[in-house]
Motif scaffolding. Structure first.
Motif, short mmCIF file in Angstrom:
data_model
loop_
_atom_site.label_atom_id
_atom_site.label_comp_id
_atom_site.label_asym_id
_atom_site.label_seq_id
_atom_site.Cartn_x
_atom_site.Cartn_y
_atom_site.Cartn_z
N TYR A 57 0.80 -1.23 0.00
CA TYR A 57 0.00 0.00 0.00
C TYR A 57 0.84 1.29 0.00
O TYR A 57 0.31 2.35 -0.32
CB TYR A 57 -0.93 0.01 1.22
CG TYR A 57 -1.93 -1.12 1.20
CD1 TYR A 57 -3.02 -1.08 0.35
CD2 TYR A 57 -1.76 -2.22 2.03
CE1 TYR A 57 -3.94 -2.12 0.33
CE2 TYR A 57 -2.67 -3.27 2.01
CZ TYR A 57 -3.76 -3.22 1.16
OH TYR A 57 -4.66 -4.26 1.13
N GLY A 58 2.12 1.18 0.34
CA GLY A 58 2.95 2.36 0.40
C GLY A 58 3.96 2.49 -0.71
O GLY A 58 4.31 3.59 -1.13
N ILE A 59 4.44 1.34 -1.22
CA ILE A 59 5.50 1.36 -2.23
C ILE A 59 4.96 1.03 -3.62
O ILE A 59 5.22 1.76 -4.58
CB ILE A 59 6.63 0.39 -1.84
CG1 ILE A 59 7.25 0.81 -0.51
CG2 ILE A 59 7.69 0.34 -2.94
CD1 ILE A 59 8.32 -0.13 -0.01
N VAL A 60 4.23 -0.07 -3.73
CA VAL A 60 3.76 -0.53 -5.04
C VAL A 60 2.92 0.53 -5.77
O VAL A 60 3.14 0.76 -6.98
CB VAL A 60 2.97 -1.84 -4.89
CG1 VAL A 60 2.32 -2.24 -6.21
CG2 VAL A 60 3.90 -2.95 -4.41
N PRO A 61 1.97 1.21 -5.12
CA PRO A 61 1.21 2.23 -5.87
C PRO A 61 2.08 3.35 -6.41
O PRO A 61 1.76 3.93 -7.46
CB PRO A 61 0.22 2.75 -4.82
CG PRO A 61 0.07 1.65 -3.83
CD PRO A 61 1.42 1.02 -3.76
#
Length: 271
Positions: A193-197
């Motif tokens: 939720y913090g890196i991939v998007p």
């Protein structure tokens, strides 16, 4: 900036005498190296063939014109194989490049001392060897054919995709990651939720860009027996069927132009 004292007063100069002499010495060294390299190239070149090249090129062009359009039906299957080599090779490379990129990025690697150097070694080693060389090695191991071409494209693409992706990971906004971490999220949840998007647009752009490059590279893998339209090109050149060669080159050009158009449209939609 150096100052030169004269009878008329101080004169500003861009460089001191020593700096100017060093600059001229570097230029002299560069010219000497160029002359030496040119001499080595000249000694190893048969200049008779070089001067005769325009006449030979004109003769081949005359033999290759017009293209043998009746041969086009033979090229559809090899062209399809070429597209499959590029597409499947790119997909396989992305699957392998993603974990390598996360292991190589400073802000996601589990160990900067042990794991990151191994990931960087994988990136460098796969990028440093050309796909034709990978294809030659794989043909000796698993035999000629399309599968060898797919694996060669995949291995060659791992380093390219992983390098660009891990640089994108290192450039993410840390405040978003810190905010999700503050909620008590696990490491996998922070990554999801913090890196991939944040890296998703970069990932899509890298995938399309690499696929465009692999279309070009896969067209020549057949020259070493790795399948695709390059195999037909090699066979036509071996039999001196120049009208077929010109038709194959036109088909390759058309495929590259179409892939460039598709990749440009996709990148434009992503950005």
């Amino acid at each position: 900036m150096p100052v030169l004292e004269t009878e008329g007063g101080a004169v500003w100069r861009k460089r001191t005498t020593g700096q100017a002499m060093a600059r001229w010495a570097m230029w002299l060294l560069g010219v000497a190296i160029f002359i030496w390299c040119w001499q080595r190239i000249s000694d190893a070149t048969t200049w008779f063939f070089v001067w005769d090249a325009p006449e030979i090129a004109g003769d081949i062009l005359g033999r290759a014109t017009p293209p043998r359009w009746s041969y086009i039906n033979t090229l559809w299957e090899p062209l399809w194989d070429t597209l499959n080599i590029a597409t499947l090779g790119t997909l396989a490379a992305l699957v392998m490049a993603v974990p390598v990129a996360f292991l190589a990025a400073r802000n996601t690697t589990p160990s900067a001392l042990f794991v990151r150097p191994i990931a960087l070694l994988i990136i460098v080693s796969t990028r440093s060897i050309n796909s034709l060389i990978w294809a030659l090695l794989l043909i000796a191991i698993i035999g000629p054919g399309v599968f060898a071409g797919i694996v060669a494209i995949a291995i060659r693409s791992i380093g390219f995709c992983a390098k660009l992706l891990y640089e994108a990971i290192e450039e993410i906004d840390r405040t978003q990651v810190e905010a999700i971490t503050a909620t008590g999220a696990s490491r996998m949840q922070v990554m999801a939720y913090g890196i991939v998007p944040q890296i998703a647009p970069a990932f899509a752009g890298i995938a399309v860009f690499r696929w465009d490059i692999n279309i070009r590279e896969s067209t020549v893998l057949g020259l070493v027996g790795a399948g695709g339209i390059g195999l037909q090109l090699q066979a036509s050149m071996n039999t001196l069927a120049w009208p077929q060669v010109s038709l194959i080159l036109l088909v390759i050009l058309a495929a590259v132009v179409v892939s460039e158009w598709v990749s440009a449209k996709v990148r434009g939609a992503i950005i």
